[in-house]
Design an enzyme around this catalytic site. Sequence first.
Site, PDB file in Angstrom:
ATOM      1  N   HIS A 142       0.178   2.184   9.980  1.00 29.43           N
ATOM      2  CA  HIS A 142       0.986   3.189  10.672  1.00 29.43           C
ATOM      3  C   HIS A 142       2.150   3.752   9.852  1.00 29.43           C
ATOM      4  O   HIS A 142       2.893   4.591  10.350  1.00 29.43           O
ATOM      5  CB  HIS A 142       1.470   2.650  12.024  1.00 29.43           C
ATOM      6  N   HIS A 143       2.351   3.276   8.610  1.00 29.86           N
ATOM      7  CA  HIS A 143       3.392   3.875   7.764  1.00 29.86           C
ATOM      8  C   HIS A 143       2.843   4.985   6.864  1.00 29.86           C
ATOM      9  O   HIS A 143       3.609   5.631   6.151  1.00 29.86           O
ATOM     10  CB  HIS A 143       4.060   2.809   6.886  1.00 29.86           C
ATOM     11  N   CYS A 144       1.534   5.181   6.871  1.00 33.76           N
ATOM     12  CA  CYS A 144       0.943   6.177   5.980  1.00 33.76           C
ATOM     13  C   CYS A 144       0.741   7.497   6.727  1.00 33.76           C
ATOM     14  O   CYS A 144       0.216   7.515   7.839  1.00 33.76           O
ATOM     15  CB  CYS A 144      -0.401   5.684   5.442  1.00 33.76           C
ATOM     16  N   ASN A 186       6.114   5.376  11.405  1.00 30.45           N
ATOM     17  CA  ASN A 186       6.545   6.695  10.919  1.00 30.45           C
ATOM     18  C   ASN A 186       5.421   7.542  10.332  1.00 30.45           C
ATOM     19  O   ASN A 186       5.550   8.768  10.256  1.00 30.45           O
ATOM     20  CB  ASN A 186       7.678   6.546   9.895  1.00 30.45           C
TER      21      ASN A 186
END
Length: 356
Positions: A142-144, A186
């Site tokens: 979920h950070h990519c 993010n």
Amino acid sequence: MPHRTELYEDVPSACWPIVYSPDYNITFMGLEKLHPFDAGKWGKVINFLKEEKLIADDLIVQAREATDEDLLVVHTRRYLNKLKWSFVVATITEIPPVAFLPNFVVQRKVLKPLRTQTGGTIMAGKLAVDRGWAINVGGGFHHCSSDKGGGFCAYADITLAIKFLFERVQGVSKATIIDLDAHQGNGHERDFMDDHRVYIMDAYNRYIYPGDGFAKRAIKRKVELEWGTEDTEYLQKVHTHVEGALNELKPDIIVYNAGTDILDGDPLGGLAISPQGIVKRDEVVFKAARRRRIPILMVTSGGYQKRTARIIADSILNLHNLGLIDKELATSGAENPKVEQMIRDSTKDLTNLSLQ
């Protein structure tokens, strides 16, 4: 016209909608031990489920690796080309020695496992719509976002799964992301910043990585947690906000990012949730989805302790024991009497969040 992909090929109805491949696990000369992430946790989850006789090798869906063409549905060509530089991958995975490895080794030993997990998430998206639920035992990067990786996340599997569904599956035009990893998600937030088809709920430790103020603007329901938040407060907030999110918008698919880095003692998460609290959290989310007959795709995301694999397996077993997931349910949908009974029961006990 969408490109031809192998990720949406039909799956035998005898299979559980649980997606996994032995290629998920990262093992290379001990380098994986330099990151606090247990890079073999996905295989351990499957082994625990086999020991409990829930699944067998021929009853799970074998994940396929996402191809460049699949990845380009979201990612820029420029970003994918950057991953041909080992030092870029070292920065994204937070394993500095990777910078000194030839890139063909990095592709095979680090990025191929992550591309296979990404393929698994995309496959599980279609399976969830077909069967009512699906679990990718990996994924949750979920950070990519489309043009930037970080925090061990090299491919935007959540964004990809949703965009594949929007492009290829009739009747899927609204999605809700419920992100309950300890860190702010993010990546998908940046990808869906101005996309009103996607509703994002995110509950995270407000003081830790990534602290992405720009991405926070995409969150429709933001639950910022304090250091050391414990079960009672956490479960009350999850229950209130999951219900609120699904009452605000009834989506065609829920993507549930079920990170276990909320566990007490996690070196990066900073929260204090017990193993039983994690199991209960997953139960709350699945009950809310099943009660409303909304398909749900779960990915396992972050979790940085050796014991998290056992907790993920225990949670899946609990969902099965409660009738929230099973093969019958998966193939017959909401007309199944077991589902109807579960829906009646869940209305009674959704308010009871004690952990007896």
